[in-house]
Scaffold this motif. Structure first.
Motif, short mmCIF file in Angstrom:
data_model
loop_
_atom_site.label_atom_id
_atom_site.label_comp_id
_atom_site.label_asym_id
_atom_site.label_seq_id
_atom_site.Cartn_x
_atom_site.Cartn_y
_atom_site.Cartn_z
N UNK A 46 34.64 48.03 31.58
CA UNK A 46 34.45 46.58 31.57
C UNK A 46 35.79 45.86 31.42
N UNK A 47 36.69 46.42 30.61
CA UNK A 47 38.01 45.81 30.44
C UNK A 47 38.77 45.79 31.76
N UNK A 48 38.72 46.90 32.51
CA UNK A 48 39.41 46.95 33.80
C UNK A 48 38.82 45.95 34.77
N UNK A 49 37.49 45.86 34.82
CA UNK A 49 36.85 44.87 35.70
C UNK A 49 37.21 43.44 35.29
N UNK A 113 32.62 39.61 22.26
CA UNK A 113 33.43 39.44 23.47
C UNK A 113 32.64 39.83 24.71
N UNK A 114 31.86 40.90 24.62
CA UNK A 114 31.07 41.34 25.77
C UNK A 114 29.98 40.34 26.10
N UNK A 115 29.39 39.72 25.09
CA UNK A 115 28.37 38.70 25.34
C UNK A 115 28.96 37.52 26.10
N UNK A 116 30.15 37.07 25.69
CA UNK A 116 30.80 35.96 26.40
C UNK A 116 31.13 36.36 27.83
N UNK A 117 31.68 37.56 28.01
CA UNK A 117 32.03 38.02 29.36
C UNK A 117 30.79 38.14 30.24
N UNK A 118 29.69 38.59 29.66
CA UNK A 118 28.46 38.71 30.44
C UNK A 118 28.01 37.35 30.96
N UNK A 134 30.32 42.91 37.89
CA UNK A 134 30.95 42.80 36.57
C UNK A 134 29.95 42.32 35.52
N UNK A 135 29.07 41.38 35.91
CA UNK A 135 28.08 40.88 34.96
C UNK A 135 27.09 41.94 34.54
N UNK A 136 26.61 42.73 35.51
CA UNK A 136 25.66 43.79 35.18
C UNK A 136 26.33 44.87 34.33
N UNK A 137 27.60 45.17 34.64
CA UNK A 137 28.32 46.20 33.87
C UNK A 137 28.52 45.74 32.43
N UNK A 138 28.97 44.50 32.25
CA UNK A 138 29.18 44.01 30.88
C UNK A 138 27.85 43.88 30.13
N UNK A 142 26.84 45.71 26.67
CA UNK A 142 26.29 44.98 25.52
C UNK A 142 25.06 45.69 24.97
N UNK A 143 24.19 46.14 25.87
CA UNK A 143 22.99 46.87 25.44
C UNK A 143 23.38 48.17 24.74
N UNK A 144 24.35 48.89 25.32
CA UNK A 144 24.78 50.16 24.72
C UNK A 144 25.38 49.94 23.33
N UNK A 145 26.17 48.88 23.19
CA UNK A 145 26.76 48.59 21.89
C UNK A 145 25.69 48.33 20.83
#
Length: 593
Positions: A46-49, A113-118, A134-138, A142-145
């Motif tokens: 997600x960081x790379x994307x 941070x992942x919630x904002x990026x999503x 990118x939205x689906x990946x983030x 978020x779900x995995x976290x």
């Protein structure tokens, strides 16, 4: 020469193999490791994307133009969005390291941070269709976290939040003030006469890389203020992130209760390991097995929990102590490492999931078999005889036989003879000299004309052994004083009930020896040459040659570690613990402030 069975003379009988760890605990650890590895790599993806979103033209155009227009934001919001996206991508890469160490605070920041990026990426997708992947990946991250929350339990540095807010405020204020001064003090290169409010707004926006309302006649001044402001803004975020996420580094202290328990274990099982007594260093902590029959002593440095030697106590209880130590490391986000464990200890750590690498060899002398006769011992024999002829005499005493006044004088001499301000040694040093808490220690002194010119201190190794702790001499003393003191100790050892003596630890001894053999390959010779160059600072070659003169039996010692990528951090921690480098003292004082 065959490797020795160091415990052969131990009254407890032949050595036993360490018991295997609890299978259920191993399964839980493997499950947690797999979940954490998946989350860490997902975070990096997600960081790379996210970085690609900010750096590549099409996503950047969507973020800076189309999305801003749809939401009705001002033009400066586009550039600010790009900068924030870049910082978010870099932040996720840094957070991945904290997630790998199971830090709860890193998990909380990553969730936010992942919630904002999503949300941002899904808005991209709604506007142009470019941010769907990118939205689906983030969103998946978020779900995995959230699902793996229970694995991120490492406690943060207790003062980390306060220090993070302080350094964030200080650096941001410094950047803000500097940019404001650049504008106010050079108003001839500014278009018009912007007021203080406009100047302050420009300085504040520069911290996030956004141009403010002030216009410049000189383009270089515009670039300078933007660069200075953004540099301070990024430095503030990175420095605050360091203090927010760093592992705790408590002041090392061995409690009186832990010391009492360790001494009890050493009284029953101290003959197993020549380094066992060094667990009583007062700058170490101790973790005990659930049964209390074994313990691991360690010190936390640079995010590394650095243990030394084998676990103290009953071999059958080693797995319990190792599990407790690894759980302590998880609870604080430390990298577990072991410095100088024996082959049997390395086996126990390997069964708990750590890798092992041979670090060097310990020189062990058998008192009954030691003799100065023969050509190989001519160097030791001549050095001792020469110093004796110069008038030196040697006294060998248990510390209990040394009076308080003499003990204080010897401690003061040892301190004055020390080569630097730092007391060196960790894995094979007690860090105190002639202390009343160690009455069974043996003190060897060399005297000339009534003055002490050399000092050795040995600590107990079970009931019939000694392990070298300290070797100091007057810089003006004759060469050969140390050799004479060791020879006299070995001659007196039977009257002390001592059958074996451990000398210095020779790091990379096998590599040095292989590089000197006839027919050694170019790689072996090159590595030995590098080690000899390093000996100018760390006494690698000189310690090996000093030990080798006594014709000892070499006992291998190992370093245990989780992964190869942790070795640089472990090396810094080991050098700092041993007093040979690590973090500069000035940097340590700055971090503590």
């Amino acid at each position: 020469m065959a490797r020795p069975e160091l415990s052969r003379s131990c009254p407890e009988g032949p050595p036993r193999a360490p018991a295997r760890p609890d299978p259920a605990a191993q399964r839980r650890r493997r499950a947690g490791t797999a979940a954490i590895r998946a989350v860490v790599w997902s975070t990096r993806l997600v960081a790379v994307l996210t970085l690609a979103t900010a750096l590549f033209p099409t996503p950047r155009r969507v973020l800076g133009g189309e999305l801003r227009s749809v939401l009705g934001l001002p033009p400066a919001a586009g550039l600010a969005g790009v900068v924030i996206t870049l910082v978010a991508g870099v932040g996720l890469l840094l957070l991945a390291t904290g997630l790998r160490r199971r830090k709860h605070r890193a998990w909380a920041l990553a969730v936010g941070l992942t919630a904002v990026l999503t949300i941002v990426n899904l808005l991209h997708g709604a506007v142009s269709g470019h941010g769907v992947v990118a939205g689906l990946t983030s969103a998946g991250l978020l779900v995995a976290l959230v699902m793996c929350r229970r694995w991120f339990v490492a406690r943060p540095d207790p003062g980390g939040l306060g220090r993070a807010l302080l350094v964030l405020t200080q650096l941001a204020a410094a950047g803000f003030g500097l940019v404001w001064l650049l504008i106010a003090l050079d108003d001839r290169r500014v278009v018009g006469h912007p007021g203080a409010a406009a100047q302050a707004e420009h300085a504040a926006l520069s911290l996030v890389g956004v141009s403010g309302p002030v216009q410049f006649r000189a383009g270089w001044l515009d670039d300078l203020t933007a660069t200075v402001g953004l540099a301070f803004g990024v430095a503030a975020v990175l420095a605050a992130g360091y203090f927010l996420l760093r592992s705790p580094e408590p002041r090392p202290r061995l409690t009186a209760d832990d010391e009492s328990r360790l001494r009890s274990l050493l009284a029953r099982h101290g003959g197993r390991d020549s380094l066992g007594y060094f667990a009583l260093r007062r700058d170490k902590g101790a973790v005990f097995s659930p049964t209390g029959k074994s313990a691991v002593s360690y010190r936390a440095l640079v995010g590394v929990a650095l243990a030394s030697g084998d676990p103290v106590g009953d071999v059958e209880a080693w797995p319990g102590a190792i599990e407790a130590f690894l759980a302590e490391c998880v609870a604080h986000g430390w990298v577990p490492a072991v410095l100088g464990c024996s082959e049997r200890g390395a086996t126990a750590w390997a069964r708990a999931g750590l890798d092992a690498l041979e670090l060097g060899d310990e020189a062990v002398l058998d008192v009954a078999g030691f003799s100065l006769e023969g050509r190989p011992m001519r160097g030791i024999r001549q050095a001792a005889a020469r110093v004796k002829r110069a008038g030196y005499s040697v006294r060998v005493r248990r510390l209990a036989e040394v009076g308080d006044a003499d003990a204080g004088e010897l401690a003061a001499l040892a301190s004055s003879w020390r080569g630097g301000d730092v007391e060196r040694g960790y894995s094979m040093a007690l860090s105190r000299v002639c202390d009343p808490a160690d009455p069974a220690a043996v003190v060897v002194t060399a005297e000339l004309d009534g003055r002490v010119r050399g000092l050795l201190q040995f600590v107990p190794w079970g009931s019939d052994g000694l392990s070298l702790d300290l070797m100091r001499r007057d810089p003006d003393a004759d060469n050969g004083v140390n050799e004479l003191m060791i020879v006299e100790l070995l001659a007196t050892a039977p009257s002390l009930g001592v059958a074996r003596v451990s000398l210095n630890f020779a790091v990379f001894r096998a590599a040095l020896e292989r590089g000197e053999r006839i027919g050694a390959g170019p790689v072996a010779r090159l590595w030995a040459r590098v080690l000899r160059i390093a000996s100018r600072w760390w006494q690698i070659d000189s310690l090996y040659r000093f030990n080798a003169k006594f014709r000892p039996v070499w006992a291998p010692r190992f370093v245990a570690f989780p992964r190869a990528r942790d070795l640089p951090r472990i090396l810094v921690a080991a050098l700092e613990a041993e007093g040979f480098g690590g973090r500069p003292p000035a940097a340590l004082r700055l971090l503590r402030r």
